[in-house]
Design a protein around this motif. Structure first.
Motif, PDB file in Angstrom:
ATOM      1  N   ALA A  18      19.118  -1.688 -11.709  1.00  0.00           N
ATOM      2  CA  ALA A  18      18.229  -1.460 -10.568  1.00  0.00           C
ATOM      3  C   ALA A  18      18.799  -2.068  -9.296  1.00  0.00           C
ATOM      4  N   ALA A  19      19.434  -3.237  -9.426  1.00  0.00           N
ATOM      5  CA  ALA A  19      20.019  -3.883  -8.254  1.00  0.00           C
ATOM      6  C   ALA A  19      21.140  -3.038  -7.670  1.00  0.00           C
ATOM      7  N   GLU A  20      21.896  -2.381  -8.528  1.00  0.00           N
ATOM      8  CA  GLU A  20      23.024  -1.580  -8.051  1.00  0.00           C
ATOM      9  C   GLU A  20      22.585  -0.266  -7.429  1.00  0.00           C
ATOM     10  N   VAL A  21      21.682   0.456  -8.073  1.00  0.00           N
ATOM     11  CA  VAL A  21      21.365   1.813  -7.590  1.00  0.00           C
ATOM     12  C   VAL A  21      20.117   1.861  -6.719  1.00  0.00           C
ATOM     13  N   GLY A  22      19.250   0.850  -6.803  1.00  0.00           N
ATOM     14  CA  GLY A  22      18.035   0.826  -6.003  1.00  0.00           C
ATOM     15  C   GLY A  22      16.850   1.440  -6.717  1.00  0.00           C
ATOM     16  N   PRO A  23      15.632   0.998  -6.371  1.00  0.00           N
ATOM     17  CA  PRO A  23      14.435   1.443  -7.095  1.00  0.00           C
ATOM     18  C   PRO A  23      14.163   2.936  -6.994  1.00  0.00           C
ATOM     19  N   ARG A  24      14.467   3.571  -5.865  1.00  0.00           N
ATOM     20  CA  ARG A  24      14.203   5.016  -5.749  1.00  0.00           C
ATOM     21  C   ARG A  24      15.117   5.805  -6.678  1.00  0.00           C
ATOM     22  N   GLU A  25      16.370   5.358  -6.804  1.00  0.00           N
ATOM     23  CA  GLU A  25      17.287   6.046  -7.706  1.00  0.00           C
ATOM     24  C   GLU A  25      16.863   5.846  -9.160  1.00  0.00           C
ATOM     25  N   VAL A  26      16.367   4.648  -9.486  1.00  0.00           N
ATOM     26  CA  VAL A  26      15.852   4.420 -10.834  1.00  0.00           C
ATOM     27  C   VAL A  26      14.747   5.413 -11.143  1.00  0.00           C
ATOM     28  N   PRO A  46      13.769   3.384 -25.501  1.00  0.00           N
ATOM     29  CA  PRO A  46      13.045   3.057 -24.277  1.00  0.00           C
ATOM     30  C   PRO A  46      13.373   1.697 -23.667  1.00  0.00           C
ATOM     31  N   GLU A  47      14.029   0.804 -24.418  1.00  0.00           N
ATOM     32  CA  GLU A  47      14.322  -0.521 -23.873  1.00  0.00           C
ATOM     33  C   GLU A  47      15.644  -0.582 -23.120  1.00  0.00           C
ATOM     34  N   VAL A  48      16.433   0.506 -23.137  1.00  0.00           N
ATOM     35  CA  VAL A  48      17.738   0.438 -22.490  1.00  0.00           C
ATOM     36  C   VAL A  48      17.737   1.187 -21.164  1.00  0.00           C
ATOM     37  N   VAL A  49      18.673   0.823 -20.312  1.00  0.00           N
ATOM     38  CA  VAL A  49      18.928   1.418 -18.999  1.00  0.00           C
ATOM     39  C   VAL A  49      17.740   1.263 -18.065  1.00  0.00           C
ATOM     40  N   PHE A  50      16.721   2.117 -18.198  1.00  0.00           N
ATOM     41  CA  PHE A  50      15.592   2.092 -17.282  1.00  0.00           C
ATOM     42  C   PHE A  50      14.537   1.081 -17.717  1.00  0.00           C
ATOM     43  N   GLY A  51      14.408   0.898 -19.012  1.00  0.00           N
ATOM     44  CA  GLY A  51      13.307   0.100 -19.540  1.00  0.00           C
ATOM     45  C   GLY A  51      12.019   0.881 -19.464  1.00  0.00           C
ATOM     46  N   PRO A  52      10.979   0.409 -20.149  1.00  0.00           N
ATOM     47  CA  PRO A  52       9.680   1.080 -20.043  1.00  0.00           C
ATOM     48  C   PRO A  52       9.221   1.141 -18.591  1.00  0.00           C
ATOM     49  N   ALA A  53       8.477   2.167 -18.246  1.00  0.00           N
ATOM     50  CA  ALA A  53       8.016   2.342 -16.869  1.00  0.00           C
ATOM     51  C   ALA A  53       7.360   1.070 -16.363  1.00  0.00           C
ATOM     52  N   GLY A  54       7.756   0.662 -15.133  1.00  0.00           N
ATOM     53  CA  GLY A  54       7.164  -0.521 -14.532  1.00  0.00           C
ATOM     54  C   GLY A  54       7.919  -1.800 -14.811  1.00  0.00           C
ATOM     55  N   ARG A  55       8.954  -1.749 -15.687  1.00  0.00           N
ATOM     56  CA  ARG A  55       9.644  -2.995 -16.029  1.00  0.00           C
ATOM     57  C   ARG A  55      10.976  -3.150 -15.319  1.00  0.00           C
ATOM     58  N   VAL A  56      11.436  -2.102 -14.618  1.00  0.00           N
ATOM     59  CA  VAL A  56      12.760  -2.191 -14.007  1.00  0.00           C
ATOM     60  C   VAL A  56      12.705  -2.370 -12.504  1.00  0.00           C
ATOM     61  N   ALA A  57      11.900  -1.605 -11.831  1.00  0.00           N
ATOM     62  CA  ALA A  57      11.900  -1.651 -10.377  1.00  0.00           C
ATOM     63  C   ALA A  57      11.509  -3.040  -9.894  1.00  0.00           C
ATOM     64  N   GLY A  58      12.134  -3.455  -8.799  1.00  0.00           N
ATOM     65  CA  GLY A  58      11.785  -4.746  -8.235  1.00  0.00           C
ATOM     66  C   GLY A  58      13.027  -5.547  -7.939  1.00  0.00           C
ATOM     67  N   ALA A  59      12.859  -6.849  -7.782  1.00  0.00           N
ATOM     68  CA  ALA A  59      13.960  -7.727  -7.399  1.00  0.00           C
ATOM     69  C   ALA A  59      15.048  -7.742  -8.450  1.00  0.00           C
ATOM     70  N   ALA A  60      16.282  -7.916  -7.960  1.00  0.00           N
ATOM     71  CA  ALA A  60      17.415  -8.006  -8.880  1.00  0.00           C
ATOM     72  C   ALA A  60      17.378  -9.317  -9.619  1.00  0.00           C
ATOM     73  N   GLY A  61      17.965  -9.327 -10.783  1.00  0.00           N
ATOM     74  CA  GLY A  61      18.043 -10.553 -11.559  1.00  0.00           C
ATOM     75  C   GLY A  61      18.150 -10.232 -13.017  1.00  0.00           C
ATOM     76  N   PRO A  62      18.128 -11.248 -13.868  1.00  0.00           N
ATOM     77  CA  PRO A  62      18.275 -11.003 -15.302  1.00  0.00           C
ATOM     78  C   PRO A  62      17.068 -10.294 -15.875  1.00  0.00           C
ATOM     79  N   ALA A  63      17.299  -9.544 -16.940  1.00  0.00           N
ATOM     80  CA  ALA A  63      16.187  -8.875 -17.627  1.00  0.00           C
ATOM     81  C   ALA A  63      15.190  -9.892 -18.102  1.00  0.00           C
ATOM     82  N   THR A  64      13.907  -9.585 -17.927  1.00  0.00           N
ATOM     83  CA  THR A  64      12.860 -10.518 -18.354  1.00  0.00           C
ATOM     84  C   THR A  64      11.871  -9.810 -19.247  1.00  0.00           C
TER      85      THR A  64
END
Length: 469
Positions: free
Chosen positions: A425-433, A451-469
């Motif tokens: 998400a940090a690399e491509v940006g939330p709109r591209e996600v 569902p846990e890879v790349v995009f993650g479940p809806a609502g879990r990827v967009a937002g500030a960059a950082g480690p997966a939580t």
């Protein structure tokens, strides 16, 4: 445990010890083991396409997540079981159906091991280019899922450059065919290219048509040692500009050389800051090429250059590179990473990794495919040390940010998997996600595919960059 049709029920793994071997891949131990280790999942070992169809019919009808899986060589948590999922293993779909010299194609199942395809092609005087370091174990289906590359990408490209057509089973069981077996074909959108690199988020590949080319000559090797990173990078640039580019151009930094020297004597001098390994396989010109490569590296500042005169010497020169992964694994637990930066900034990345190693008190050997800027830093820390694991993951975050700051990408060939979702998400940006998630929904409207890879479940990827939580 899921209840499947009788035709599939016999494919379900019931032995708990065996089942556990399918729960993990070759990626690092989770950042948060208490949350990220699955305990409730079903493993199905498919034996044919009908099994795959039946599983995806069941999964769609019940809303059950599916994790497609091959040889489990993913370094980024791309093939790990998640709670409540069906792990669908397709290693047994391992038929090499066709090697066609006239059309220059192979038709194979997703469970075919990369090295087995190479060997079958070689028997017919042909060549398959992608060569991941795990070539002896990784499967073509996994290579397609991650758009795998390897040591010879500088000349031969990545998996996407070799895949012509696919059979894919979609959620619900529909079998979709993409691409063409013919030399040319531009009918419609390039859906083959969409599926290559999709990491199992759209469907399950069950047949792959690859391109084959006439076999090159056996490769010869030159090895050069350098007293500085800048000189090594100058040599990489000179080699890339040569009109007959190398078929392989690998780099090892001081920390990598230290790891190999600690593992065994492979002839690397202790004062070296970097080593380059260069190969040519150009028919009729291998000796001429490696001699010229040696001259280019000497002009760039190499301290010493060794040029192989035959295949046996070439293999000896490569031994130190081949044992690197084993040597690093002997040092402790590791997060084996994959960043690609502009070639001219390789030195900056390696220096940044060394600085991160000092600040976080971990070891970070850096090696990789210097010819295309694809580096593999390994963050190494003691097994069982929770504090060291936290520092290692903090170093991981810094290395991801460093790659982006240098104009690079957080995934050169390993994929995003589950451990790089936030950095994707940090690399491509939330709109591209969101755009990519919308494309996924065309093929997987229920969101059940990995569902846990790349995009993650809806609502879990967009937002500030950082480690997966």
């Amino acid at each position: 445990m899921a209840t499947f049709p009788p035709s599939v029920q016999s494919r379900v793994v019931t032995d708990e010890d065996v089942k556990r071997t399918y729960a993990a891949d070759a990626g690092p131990e989770p950042r948060d083991p208490a949350r990220d280790v699955a305990s409730d999942y079903t493993v199905v070992r498919a034996r044919d396409v009908a099994d795959v169809v039946a599983v995806l019919e069941h999964a769609q009808a019940t809303g059950t997540p599916v994790v497609p899986q091959g040889a489990r060589t993913s370094r980024v948590g791309g093939a790990r079981a998640t709670d409540g999922c069906i792990v669908l293993n397709v290693e047994a779909l391992d038929a090499i159906e066709t090697i066609d010299p006239v059309e220059g194609i192979a038709v194979v199942g997703p469970g075919v091991v990369n090295a087995a395809l190479k060997a079958a092609a070689a028997e017919a005087g042909l060549f398959y280019g992608p060569d991941p370091a795990s070539t002896a174990t990784c499967t073509i289906g996994g290579n397609v899922a991650t758009n795998a590359g390897g040591l010879c990408c500088l000349k031969y490209g990545v998996t996407a450059d070799w895949v012509k057509a696919l059979d894919v089973v979609l959620p619900g069981g529909e079998v979709m065919r993409t691409g063409h077996r013919t030399i040319k074909g531009v009918t419609g959108l390039d859906l083959t290219g969409l599926f290559v690199g999709s990491e199992g988020t759209l469907g399950v590949t069950t047949r792959v048509v690859t391109r084959l080319v006439p076999a090159p000559d056996p490769a010869l090797t030159a090895l050069a040692t350098f007293g500085s990173l800048d000189e090594a990078v100058r040599a990489v640039v000179a080699l890339r500009l040569d009109r007959h580019r190398p078929s392989l151009l690998e780099m090892m930094d001081r920390a990598s050389l230290d790891a190999v020297r600690g593992f065994g004597d492979y002839g690397f001098p202790e004062e070296s800051e970097a080593v380059l390994l260069v190969q040519s396989d150009r028919p009729g010109h291998t000796a001429e090429d490696v001699a010229r490569y040696g001259e280019l590296m000497t002009a760039a500042g190499a301290v010493e250059v060794a040029v192989a005169e035959d295949r046996q010497e070439a293999d000896l020169l490569l031994q130190g590179r081949r044992v690197l992964s084993t040597a690093v694994e002997a040092l402790g637990a590791r997060i084996a990473e994959d960043v690609c930066v502009p070639v001219g900034r390789l030195g900056e990345y390696v220096r940044g990794a060394a600085e991160a190693a000092r600040r976080f008190d971990v070891r970070i050997p850096v090696s990789g495919h210097a010819g295309d800027g694809n580096l593999h830093p390994s963050i190494v820390y003691p097994y069982g040390d929770a504090g060291a694991r936290e520092r290692a993951w903090a170093a991981f975050d810094e290395l991801m940010q460093l790659g982006l700051s240098l104009g690079g990408t957080v995934a050169g060939e390993h994929g995003i998997g589950s451990i790089k979702r936030r950095w994707f998400a940090a690399e491509v940006g939330p709109r591209e996600v969101e755009r990519q998630r919308a494309i996924k929904a065309v093929f997987d409207p229920s969101g059940i595919m990995n569902p846990e890879v790349v995009f993650g479940p809806a609502g879990r990827v967009a937002g500030a960059a950082g480690p997966a939580t």
